[in-house]
Design a protein around this motif. Sequence first.
Motif, short mmCIF file in Angstrom:
data_model
loop_
_atom_site.label_atom_id
_atom_site.label_comp_id
_atom_site.label_asym_id
_atom_site.label_seq_id
_atom_site.Cartn_x
_atom_site.Cartn_y
_atom_site.Cartn_z
N PRO A 1 -10.63 6.53 2.90
CA PRO A 1 -9.40 6.09 2.21
C PRO A 1 -9.45 4.63 1.82
O PRO A 1 -10.13 3.83 2.45
N ARG A 2 -8.69 4.28 0.80
CA ARG A 2 -8.56 2.90 0.37
C ARG A 2 -7.30 2.74 -0.48
O ARG A 2 -6.84 3.68 -1.11
N VAL A 3 -6.75 1.51 -0.47
CA VAL A 3 -5.56 1.20 -1.25
C VAL A 3 -5.96 0.94 -2.69
O VAL A 3 -6.85 0.13 -2.96
N MET A 4 -5.30 1.61 -3.63
CA MET A 4 -5.61 1.46 -5.04
C MET A 4 -4.56 0.62 -5.78
O MET A 4 -4.89 -0.08 -6.74
N PHE A 5 -3.28 0.70 -5.36
CA PHE A 5 -2.22 0.02 -6.11
C PHE A 5 -1.01 -0.16 -5.19
O PHE A 5 -0.78 0.65 -4.29
N ARG A 6 -0.28 -1.25 -5.42
CA ARG A 6 0.93 -1.53 -4.63
C ARG A 6 2.13 -1.69 -5.56
O ARG A 6 2.00 -2.27 -6.64
N LYS B 1 -1.27 18.52 -9.68
CA LYS B 1 -2.07 18.87 -8.52
C LYS B 1 -3.27 17.94 -8.35
O LYS B 1 -3.66 17.63 -7.23
N LEU B 2 -3.86 17.49 -9.47
CA LEU B 2 -5.04 16.63 -9.37
C LEU B 2 -4.69 15.32 -8.69
O LEU B 2 -5.45 14.83 -7.84
N ALA B 3 -3.54 14.75 -9.06
CA ALA B 3 -3.13 13.49 -8.43
C ALA B 3 -2.83 13.70 -6.95
O ALA B 3 -3.23 12.88 -6.10
N ARG B 4 -2.16 14.78 -6.60
CA ARG B 4 -1.81 15.02 -5.19
C ARG B 4 -3.04 15.39 -4.36
O ARG B 4 -3.03 15.24 -3.14
N ARG B 5 -4.09 15.88 -5.01
CA ARG B 5 -5.31 16.23 -4.28
C ARG B 5 -6.05 14.97 -3.82
O ARG B 5 -6.69 14.96 -2.76
N HIS B 6 -5.97 13.92 -4.63
CA HIS B 6 -6.77 12.72 -4.34
C HIS B 6 -5.95 11.53 -3.85
O HIS B 6 -6.53 10.57 -3.35
N PHE B 7 -4.62 11.57 -4.01
CA PHE B 7 -3.82 10.39 -3.69
C PHE B 7 -2.63 10.75 -2.81
O PHE B 7 -2.20 11.90 -2.75
N THR B 8 -2.12 9.74 -2.15
CA THR B 8 -0.85 9.83 -1.43
C THR B 8 -0.19 8.46 -1.49
O THR B 8 -0.83 7.46 -1.83
N SER C 1 3.82 0.20 3.15
CA SER C 1 3.11 -0.85 3.88
C SER C 1 4.07 -1.81 4.57
O SER C 1 3.73 -2.40 5.59
N ASP C 2 5.25 -2.01 4.01
CA ASP C 2 6.30 -2.78 4.66
C ASP C 2 7.64 -2.32 4.08
O ASP C 2 7.71 -1.35 3.34
N ARG C 3 8.71 -3.03 4.42
CA ARG C 3 10.06 -2.58 4.04
C ARG C 3 10.25 -2.55 2.53
O ARG C 3 11.01 -1.73 2.01
N LEU C 4 9.56 -3.44 1.80
CA LEU C 4 9.77 -3.55 0.35
C LEU C 4 8.59 -3.08 -0.47
O LEU C 4 8.64 -3.18 -1.70
N THR C 5 7.52 -2.58 0.14
CA THR C 5 6.30 -2.28 -0.59
C THR C 5 5.80 -0.88 -0.26
O THR C 5 5.75 -0.48 0.90
N GLY C 6 5.40 -0.16 -1.31
CA GLY C 6 4.72 1.11 -1.17
C GLY C 6 3.35 1.01 -1.79
O GLY C 6 3.14 0.24 -2.74
N GLN C 7 2.37 1.75 -1.28
CA GLN C 7 1.01 1.65 -1.80
C GLN C 7 0.43 3.02 -2.10
O GLN C 7 0.64 3.98 -1.37
N LEU C 8 -0.32 3.07 -3.22
CA LEU C 8 -1.00 4.29 -3.64
C LEU C 8 -2.36 4.32 -2.96
O LEU C 8 -3.17 3.42 -3.14
N MET C 9 -2.61 5.37 -2.17
CA MET C 9 -3.83 5.48 -1.37
C MET C 9 -4.74 6.56 -1.95
O MET C 9 -4.30 7.67 -2.25
N LEU C 10 -6.02 6.23 -2.10
CA LEU C 10 -7.04 7.22 -2.44
C LEU C 10 -7.47 7.89 -1.13
O LEU C 10 -7.95 7.22 -0.21
N VAL C 11 -7.30 9.20 -1.04
CA VAL C 11 -7.60 9.92 0.21
C VAL C 11 -8.85 10.78 0.10
O VAL C 11 -9.37 11.21 1.13
#
Length: 455
Positions: free
Chosen positions: A370-375, A394-401, A405-415
Motif C-alpha cells: 500500500p501507499r498514499v496517492m493523494f490527500r 469497480k476498477l477504482a474500488r479494486r485498487h483504492f480505498t 489521516s487526521d480530523r481534516l484530511t482524507g487520503q486515497l490509498m493504493l491497496v
Amino acid sequence: MLVSPVLVVFTFVCSCTFQATSGQDCRSRQDLQGSLKQIQNLLSAHEAAYLQSLRNLKKKINLLQSSAAKPTTKAINSTCPKLDAPINGRKLGRSQCVSHEVHFLCDPGYELVGPETRICQEGLTWSGQQAKCRDINECASSPCQNSGTCVDEVDQFSCVCAKGWTGETCQNPVPTFFTSTTNTSSPSTASSSSSSAAAAATSTAATPGAFVRPSRCSTVQGTTHCTCEPGYTISGRDSSVCTDVDECELFHNGQAAKLCLHACVNTAGGYRCTCPAGYNTTRDGRSCKDIDECAARQNNCTKDQMCINTYGSFQCVSVTCPKIPNAAYVKTSPMRCERNPCPVDNKACSQTPTSFSYHYMSMVSNLSAPRVMFRVSALRPMGDTLRFSLLGGKLARRHFTVQRSDRLTGQLMLVSPIQGPATVEAEVEMSELERRVQLGRYITKITMFVSQYEF
C-alpha cells in the motif's frame, strides 16, 4: 407611524366648544387641567418617539452609505497578488479572487517544499508561504555497491563502477573468460626449445567475421598460451579461434543481474541497451529515462488543453464542467468547477456537489502497495463533522480505498498494484455536516495514467 399632536388638540377644543354652545356645562376646571396634563404627556411621548425614529432613520442611512462605499473600494483592488510557478514545477489555477485556490506540483525528480495549496484570503494575501521544488538526491542512500561512485541525476541516479564490477548498482563482478593454455611441445621441439628457453614466437590464425576472431597465441618453452580480446572466449578445443560472448544471454536471468533495464542487443565484443519509445538511455548506458514531452514541447496539445507528461508518452486534457439537474456549474480555474448559489427554497439544488476538482497523475506499472496517492483536506471547516468516501466504479474500488489521516484530511490509498497500460479514475467525496445536516459536498476526481512499463 407618528400621530400628529396638532390633530389631537384640535379635536379636544372643538368638543369643548360644542358642549358650551349647546348649553351644556363644560368640564370643571380641575378636569380640564387633568385633561391638558394628559395631552401634554401624550405630546411629550409622541415627540420622544418622533425624535427616536429620526435617530434610527439617520443610523440606517449612514449604514447604507457605508455599505455602498465598500464595494467601490474593493473594486479597485479585490484580488491577491499574482503567484508564480516554482522553478522546476508548475501552478494549477489562475483565479486571484478571494477564497479561490492555487495548487503547486513539482517536475519528476523534485519534491515540494511548502504548502501544496494556497488560498486568497479576505485581506488580499495568500495563505502559507511560497512553495519551492527541491531536487531529490537519489544518491543520499548510497545505492552504489563495491566502491562504485553515485552520480545524481534528475529523477534517477547512475553508478560509475570500480574496475572489476558491473551492473546497475555495481553488484556483479565482471566475468573473465579469455585465457587458455595448450601444451604443444614434442621431444624434437623440446630440445630445440630448451636451447633457446627465452625465445618466444607469436602465431595468428586469420578467421573472418565480426563475431569470430583469431586468438593471440605465444609459445614459451614449448607451451602455447592463447588469449582473446575482451568480449570473446576460446572456441571449444580450437584455441586459435575466439567467439563472441553473448552478454545479453549470459546475464538475462534475474533482475539483479540484468545488464539492461529494458532490452539488450548483443554486439561484437560487447552489448548495447535500448529503451522503448518515449524514453532516452541514461548516462550509464543501461537505464531508461522518461522524455518529458510537455516540458520539451514535443506534444500537439492546443492552447485550451493542458499537457500531462506520462511515463513514455503524454496526454492532452481539458476540463468540462458537469451538467447536473437542478444545478449550474462554472469553471473558476482550469481544474475546478463550482456550483452557482442555490435558491433558498430549492432543496434539490442544495443536495448537489458544491464543487468539482480535477487532478491528473502518472504511474508506473505494478507500483508497490500500500501507499498514499493523494490527500484531500478542508482548510476552513464550517461544520462539526467531515466525512470522506470513495466513489467510482469497480476498477477504482479494486485498487483504492479512502482513509482518514487526521480530523481534516482524507487520503486515497493504493491497496493493490495496477498492471499497465491503463487509465484509472477515482473520486474522493468530502462531505461537511453540522449536527448531521449536510452543508456541502466536494468531489475530487483523480485520473491516473498507468504506463505499460515498470520504470
